[in-house]
Scaffold this motif. Structure first.
Motif, PDB file in Angstrom:
ATOM      1  N   PHE A 155      -1.993 -17.426   3.773  1.00 36.59           N
ATOM      2  CA  PHE A 155      -1.506 -16.405   4.698  1.00 36.59           C
ATOM      3  C   PHE A 155      -0.196 -15.787   4.243  1.00 36.59           C
ATOM      4  N   HIS A 210     -12.794 -17.663   7.273  1.00 40.72           N
ATOM      5  CA  HIS A 210     -11.850 -18.539   7.971  1.00 40.72           C
ATOM      6  C   HIS A 210     -11.662 -18.009   9.389  1.00 40.72           C
ATOM      7  N   CYS A 217      -9.247 -12.401   7.598  1.00 38.25           N
ATOM      8  CA  CYS A 217      -9.422 -13.820   7.268  1.00 38.25           C
ATOM      9  C   CYS A 217     -10.897 -14.226   7.312  1.00 38.25           C
ATOM     10  N   ARG A 218     -11.648 -13.649   8.236  1.00 35.60           N
ATOM     11  CA  ARG A 218     -13.087 -13.943   8.307  1.00 35.60           C
ATOM     12  C   ARG A 218     -13.825 -13.378   7.109  1.00 35.60           C
ATOM     13  N   VAL A 257      -9.416 -17.910  12.366  1.00 40.66           N
ATOM     14  CA  VAL A 257      -8.030 -18.206  12.741  1.00 40.66           C
ATOM     15  C   VAL A 257      -7.955 -18.780  14.146  1.00 40.66           C
ATOM     16  N   LEU A 268      -3.812 -20.407  10.773  1.00 36.56           N
ATOM     17  CA  LEU A 268      -3.675 -19.527   9.623  1.00 36.56           C
ATOM     18  C   LEU A 268      -4.184 -20.197   8.353  1.00 36.56           C
ATOM     19  N   PRO A 269      -4.815 -19.428   7.450  1.00 41.21           N
ATOM     20  CA  PRO A 269      -5.322 -19.995   6.201  1.00 41.21           C
ATOM     21  C   PRO A 269      -4.179 -20.322   5.248  1.00 41.21           C
ATOM     22  N   LYS A 319     -12.561 -12.341   4.161  1.00 46.10           N
ATOM     23  CA  LYS A 319     -12.045 -12.795   2.863  1.00 46.10           C
ATOM     24  C   LYS A 319     -12.377 -14.244   2.583  1.00 46.10           C
ATOM     25  N   TRP A 320     -12.215 -15.110   3.581  1.00 43.01           N
ATOM     26  CA  TRP A 320     -12.350 -16.551   3.342  1.00 43.01           C
ATOM     27  C   TRP A 320     -13.346 -17.227   4.287  1.00 43.01           C
ATOM     28  N   MET A 354      -0.457 -12.304   2.615  1.00 40.62           N
ATOM     29  CA  MET A 354      -1.004 -11.159   3.351  1.00 40.62           C
ATOM     30  C   MET A 354       0.078 -10.119   3.640  1.00 40.62           C
ATOM     31  N   ARG A 393      -5.661  -8.944  11.280  1.00 41.89           N
ATOM     32  CA  ARG A 393      -5.423 -10.228  10.616  1.00 41.89           C
ATOM     33  C   ARG A 393      -6.654 -11.123  10.658  1.00 41.89           C
ATOM     34  N   ASP A 394      -7.226 -11.284  11.855  1.00 41.12           N
ATOM     35  CA  ASP A 394      -8.335 -12.225  12.010  1.00 41.12           C
ATOM     36  C   ASP A 394      -9.610 -11.716  11.357  1.00 41.12           C
TER      37      ASP A 394
END
Length: 503
Positions: free
Chosen positions: A195, A184, A178-179, A186, A191-192, A181-182, A198, A174-175
Motif C-alpha cells: 500500500f 485483495h 486493490c481488488r 481491504v 491494507l495490502p 491488482k492483487w 499507491m 483504493r479498494d
C-alpha cells in the motif's frame, strides 16, 4: 378514577412534541408562527450582510444568553433573547453583497423543506425508518446520474457535502484497485503489503479534502501527488502523463486521478476529456470533484464546459453551493453501482441479507453514514417548484455578473485580476495602488474592515504567497450595480487605510 403519575408526566411532555389530531396541528402551527414572526422582523430590517460588530462585541452579547437553566422557558421568551445576539449577528448569505465563499443563498422551497425534514425526522439508513423517503432519494439519485450522463448502471447517494463525497471517491478507488491488482479485499483483510507504493494525482489547487481523505484512508499524505497548473489554473495534462510515467518507472503504483471541476478559488475546470482519455488508456480511476461546477449540469449556456464528466468513475456534487440549497445537501455518484458494494456491511437490525433477497432497499448499503437526513426532499421540492430551466438561468446569471466584475476590475487602474476570464462565478483580484509598500497587508485590512463594518462580505485568499481578494458570486439577485458599489467600497476603504480622503 384518579389521574395517575404516569398520565400527569405524559401531559407535561405533550407541549414539547409533535402530536396527532386537531390540537396537535394547531399547537405546531403556533410554534412555527412564532419562529416565522421572529425571522420576519429581522429580515425586514436587514440592509447589509452583517450587523458590523467586532468579535468582542458579539461574544459579549452572547454571554448573556448562554446560561442554561434546569427549568423550562417559554419559546417566545427564548426567541426574544436570541433575536439580537444570534439571529441579527449571523451572516446574511441571502444579501446581494454577501459574495465571499461557496455559501449560497437558499431558495424558499429548500428552506421550507427543512421544516418538513425536521418534523418527519426520517432516518435514511433502513427502509423501515424511511419508507417513502428511500424511494425519493433513489429517484433523485437516478435523475442526477442521468444529468451527469451515466448509463442505467450509474447510482448515487446523498451526502453531507463535498468532503464526504470526495472521501467516498478515494475509498472506492483504493479498494477497487486493490481488488483488481492483487485480488485483495481491504474491507476484510486491511491494507495490502504494497500500500505504501499507491499514489493519487490531483491538481495542486484541488480541494484539501482529497489529501485529507487519502491520509485518513491509511495511505498517508505523501500518497497524493500534486500536479502543476497552467496559467489558467487548470491541471497540466502533459504533466499528468509525465508524472504517471515517472511514478511507474520508480516502481510506484498510480491508481487514481482527481479532476477538479470548479476550484475553490478560481472556479477552474481541469481538462476533463483529456484526463478521461488518459485514465482509460492507463486503467486509472477518474474521480471528478464537481462540488462547485455541478451547477452547470442545469445551465443552458455553459453546460458544454462539463464535457467528459460522463466518463468519470465517480463524481462529487454539492447542491448547497450552486443549486441554492440550505446546508447540507450533497451527492456522491458512481458510473457503475457495483462499486458501492465495497461499502456494504450487514447488520441484522438494519440491512439483513434477507431484505436484499426480497428487493427491499436499505440505503445504508450505499453510504459511509448510518443515520442520515432526508436531504433529498429539499432538492425534490426545489426542482418541482422552480423547474430546471429557471434554476439553470440562475446559474447563468451569476456567471454574467462574475464576467462583468472581472471586466470592471480590469478597467480600474489600481486592480490586478488573477483570472480575467472567469470559468465559473469566482473572481480573484488584488488592489495594488502605487507607492504602497505592503500590498498584501493592505488587502487583508480591506477585507477585514469591510467585514467588521458589515458593508460587504468578500473573501481573501493567497496567491503566490500574497493576500488577494475574491468575489464568489452565487446569488442570482446580485446585480452589476451591487458589484460596482462593492468595488467602490474597496477603493474607498483602501484610501481610508492609507490615510487618503474617500470620495
Amino acid at each position: 378514577m384518579g389521574t395517575t403519575t404516569t398520565q400527569l408526566a405524559a401531559t407535561a411532555f405533550d407541549s414539547f412534541f409533535l402530536q396527532n389530531g386537531e390540537f396537535g396541528g394547531e399547537h405546531f402551527r403556533n410554534h412555527v408562527e412564532l419562529v416565522v414572526d421572529t425571522l420576519a422582523d429581522v429580515l425586514q430590517d436587514v440592509d447589509r450582510p452583517l450587523e458590523g460588530k467586532t468579535v468582542q462585541d458579539i461574544q459579549q452579547e452572547l454571554n448573556g444568553i448562554l446560561d442554561l437553566s434546569e427549568e423550562p422557558q417559554a419559546l417566545h421568551e427564548v426567541l426574544r433573547e436570541i433575536k439580537g445576539p444570534v439571529i441579527k449577528n449571523s451572516l446574511h448569505v441571502s444579501h446581494e453583497r454577501s459574495m465571499a465563499h461557496l455559501h449560497c443563498p437558499p431558495v424558499l422551497p429548500g428552506v421550507l423543506a427543512e421544516l418538513i425534514i425536521g418534523a418527519l425526522n426520517q432516518s435514511m439508513d433502513s427502509w423501515d425508518q424511511s419508507p417513502a423517503a428511500t424511494y425519493v432519494e433513489e429517484a433523485l439519485s437516478r435523475y442526477w446520474c442521468g444529468r451527469i450522463g451515466f448509463s442505467v448502471r450509474g447510482d448515487g447517494v446523498f451526502t453531507s457535502g463535498g468532503t464526504q463525497s470526495n472521501y467516498m471517491g478515494m475509498l472506492l478507488a483504493r479498494d477497487a484497485f486493490c481488488r483488481s491488482k492483487w485480488e485483495h479485499i481491504v474491507q476484510r483483510d486491511g491494507l495490502p503489503e504494497s500500500f505504501k507504493k499507491m499514489r493519487v494525482l490531483c491538481s495542486e489547487e484541488a480541494h484539501f479534502s482529497v489529501k485529507k481523505s487519502v491520509s485518513q484512508l491509511g495511505l498517508g499524505e505523501k500518497a497524493v501527488v500534486p500536479v502543476p497548473v497552467l496559467d489558467d489554473h487548470r491541471m497540466d495534462l502533459d504533466e499528468v502523463r509525465r508524472m504517471v510515467e515517472q511514478l511507474e518507472q520508480d516502481g510506484l503504483l498510480p491508481y487514481a486521478v482527481v479532476s477538479t471541476c470548479g476550484t475553490t478559488d478560481y472556479g477552474s475546470i481541469d481538462p476533463l476529456e483529456g484526463l478521461a482519455d488518459f485514465c482509460e488508456e492507463k486503467g486509472l480511476w477518474l474521480h471528478v470533484d464537481a462540488a462547485y461546477g455541478a451547477g452547470l449540469l442545469l445551465s443552458e449556456k455553459h453546460n458544454g464546459k462539463l464535457a467528459g464528466i460522463d466518463r468519470a468513475d465517480s463524481v462529487t456534487l454539492d447542491f448547497h453551493k450552486w443549486l441554492f440549497q440550505p446546508i447540507s445537501s450533497g451527492m456522491f455518484a458512481v458510473k457503475d453501482r457495483k462499486h458501492l458494494r465495497l461499502l456494504s456491511h450487514h447488520a441484522d437490525y438494519l440491512n439483513p441479507v434477507e431484505d436484499e433477497e426480497e428487493g427491499i432497499v436499505n440505503l445504508v448499503n450505499k453510504s459511509i453514514q448510518t443515520t442520515r437526513r432526508f436531504d433529498a426532499l429539499k432538492v425534490l421540492l426545489t426542482l418541482k417548484v422552480l423547474g430546471t430551466r429557471l434554476l439553470g438561468s440562475m446559474v447563468d446569471r451569476t456567471m454574467e455578473v462574475s464576467s462583468f466584475a472581472a471586466e470592471e476590475l480590469g478597467r480600474r487602474e489600481a486592480f490586478r485580476v488573477e483570472n480575467p476570464s472567469p470559468e465559473l462565478s469566482a473572481v480573484v483580484f488584488q488592489y495594488q495602488p502605487e507607492g504602497s509598500l505592503d500590498v498584501s497587508d493592505l488587502n487583508r485590512k480591506i477585507q477585514q474592515k469591510l467585514f467588521n463594518e458589515g458593508t460587504a462580505v468578500i473573501a481573501k485568499t493567497s496567491v503566490r504567497g500574497e493576500t488577494y481578494l475574491k468575489f464568489t458570486l452565487l446569488n442570482p439577485r446580485t446585480t452589476e450595480e451591487d458589484v460596482l458599489a462593492v468595488i467602490d467600497e474597496i477603493e474607498n476603504t483602501a484610501k481610508q487605510i492609507l490615510g487618503g480622503t474617500p470620495h
